[in-house]
Design a protein around this motif. Sequence first.
Motif, PDB file in Angstrom:
ATOM      1  N   SER A 172       0.681  -1.176  -0.097  1.00 13.63           N
ATOM      2  CA  SER A 172      -0.004  -0.058   0.058  1.00 13.63           C
ATOM      3  C   SER A 172       0.789   1.226   0.072  1.00 13.63           C
ATOM      4  O   SER A 172       0.518   2.111  -0.824  1.00 13.63           O
ATOM      5  CB  SER A 172      -0.914  -0.036   1.313  1.00 13.63           C
ATOM      6  N   ASP A 173       1.937   1.359   0.753  1.00 14.26           N
ATOM      7  CA  ASP A 173       2.745   2.532   0.706  1.00 14.26           C
ATOM      8  C   ASP A 173       3.353   2.779  -0.414  1.00 14.26           C
ATOM      9  O   ASP A 173       3.458   3.800  -0.896  1.00 14.26           O
ATOM     10  CB  ASP A 173       3.859   2.297   2.183  1.00 14.26           C
ATOM     11  N   ARG A 174       4.109   1.569  -1.025  1.00 13.06           N
ATOM     12  CA  ARG A 174       4.416   1.706  -2.480  1.00 13.06           C
ATOM     13  C   ARG A 174       3.549   2.285  -3.520  1.00 13.06           C
ATOM     14  O   ARG A 174       4.050   3.042  -4.479  1.00 13.06           O
ATOM     15  CB  ARG A 174       5.011   0.140  -2.725  1.00 13.06           C
ATOM     16  N   GLU A 175       2.350   1.825  -3.575  1.00 13.91           N
ATOM     17  CA  GLU A 175       1.240   2.288  -4.408  1.00 13.91           C
ATOM     18  C   GLU A 175       1.053   3.865  -4.087  1.00 13.91           C
ATOM     19  O   GLU A 175       0.812   4.591  -5.026  1.00 13.91           O
ATOM     20  CB  GLU A 175      -0.146   1.658  -4.080  1.00 13.91           C
ATOM     21  N   LEU A 176       1.080   3.998  -2.977  1.00 12.59           N
ATOM     22  CA  LEU A 176       0.869   5.566  -2.395  1.00 12.59           C
ATOM     23  C   LEU A 176       1.900   6.394  -2.912  1.00 12.59           C
ATOM     24  O   LEU A 176       1.807   7.600  -3.543  1.00 12.59           O
ATOM     25  CB  LEU A 176       0.568   5.738  -0.897  1.00 12.59           C
ATOM     26  N   THR A 177       3.335   6.068  -2.739  1.00 10.52           N
ATOM     27  CA  THR A 177       4.238   6.623  -3.266  1.00 10.52           C
ATOM     28  C   THR A 177       4.382   6.843  -4.562  1.00 10.52           C
ATOM     29  O   THR A 177       4.766   7.932  -5.046  1.00 10.52           O
ATOM     30  CB  THR A 177       5.475   5.823  -2.903  1.00 10.52           C
ATOM     31  N   GLN A 178       4.040   5.658  -5.357  1.00  7.57           N
ATOM     32  CA  GLN A 178       3.969   5.666  -7.045  1.00  7.57           C
ATOM     33  C   GLN A 178       2.817   6.710  -7.206  1.00  7.57           C
ATOM     34  O   GLN A 178       3.156   7.630  -8.139  1.00  7.57           O
ATOM     35  CB  GLN A 178       3.638   4.273  -7.486  1.00  7.57           C
ATOM     36  N   ALA A 179       1.663   6.679  -6.630  1.00  6.65           N
ATOM     37  CA  ALA A 179       0.644   7.740  -6.999  1.00  6.65           C
ATOM     38  C   ALA A 179       1.173   9.083  -6.777  1.00  6.65           C
ATOM     39  O   ALA A 179       0.720  10.139  -7.646  1.00  6.65           O
ATOM     40  CB  ALA A 179      -0.663   7.463  -6.279  1.00  6.65           C
TER      41      ALA A 179
END
Length: 196
Positions: free
Chosen positions: A107-114
């Motif tokens: 989830s953190d990776r997805e938020l960072t990418q977003a």
Amino acid sequence: MTRPLPSGAPEAGPRGDVLAAVMRRVARGDKDAFATLYDALAPLVFGIVVRVVRDRAQSEEVLQEVMIDLWRQAARYEPAAGTVTTWAATIAHRRAVDRVRSAQAASDRELTQAAREHTIAFDEVAEQVETRLESERVRRCLRGLTELQRQAVTLAYYRGLTYREVAQTLRTPLPTVKTRMRDGLIRLRDCMGVTS
């Protein structure tokens, strides 16, 4: 359906002794013993996992992982270190925490990418706006030049012509073109607020 305890297990003995005997058989690769172990421990393991993971489908996956761990690690079980139930509960809790951490990391990776994509999009839009505003400012400043200055600057800087080619295109003497361009560039610089 709960499988009966293995034959030869003490009927009246504590459950821990029975599961320890079952675990020894599992360590030797006894699939029936593993089925008995599964039936005895799955409800406990699932209860621990679902309290940590809080998602039923993921908890069922973690339950399967824990039971596979018990099958693979059965030979490592040491009765002196604790009961089979305690050992299974420890593995279940560890696996459940790992699943939550893994989900959080994803989830953190997805938020960072977003956020990265949002920043890139914002930067691109900001750059486009800045370029458009700069172009409008240049056009406005070009309108403040004389016709000959505007034509000479446009031919030299937007069409890439040399001074000599500008002079030939405008049918104007080369020294006149150079003077007009110099004066035009000075006026453009002043208009746009560029300091030298």
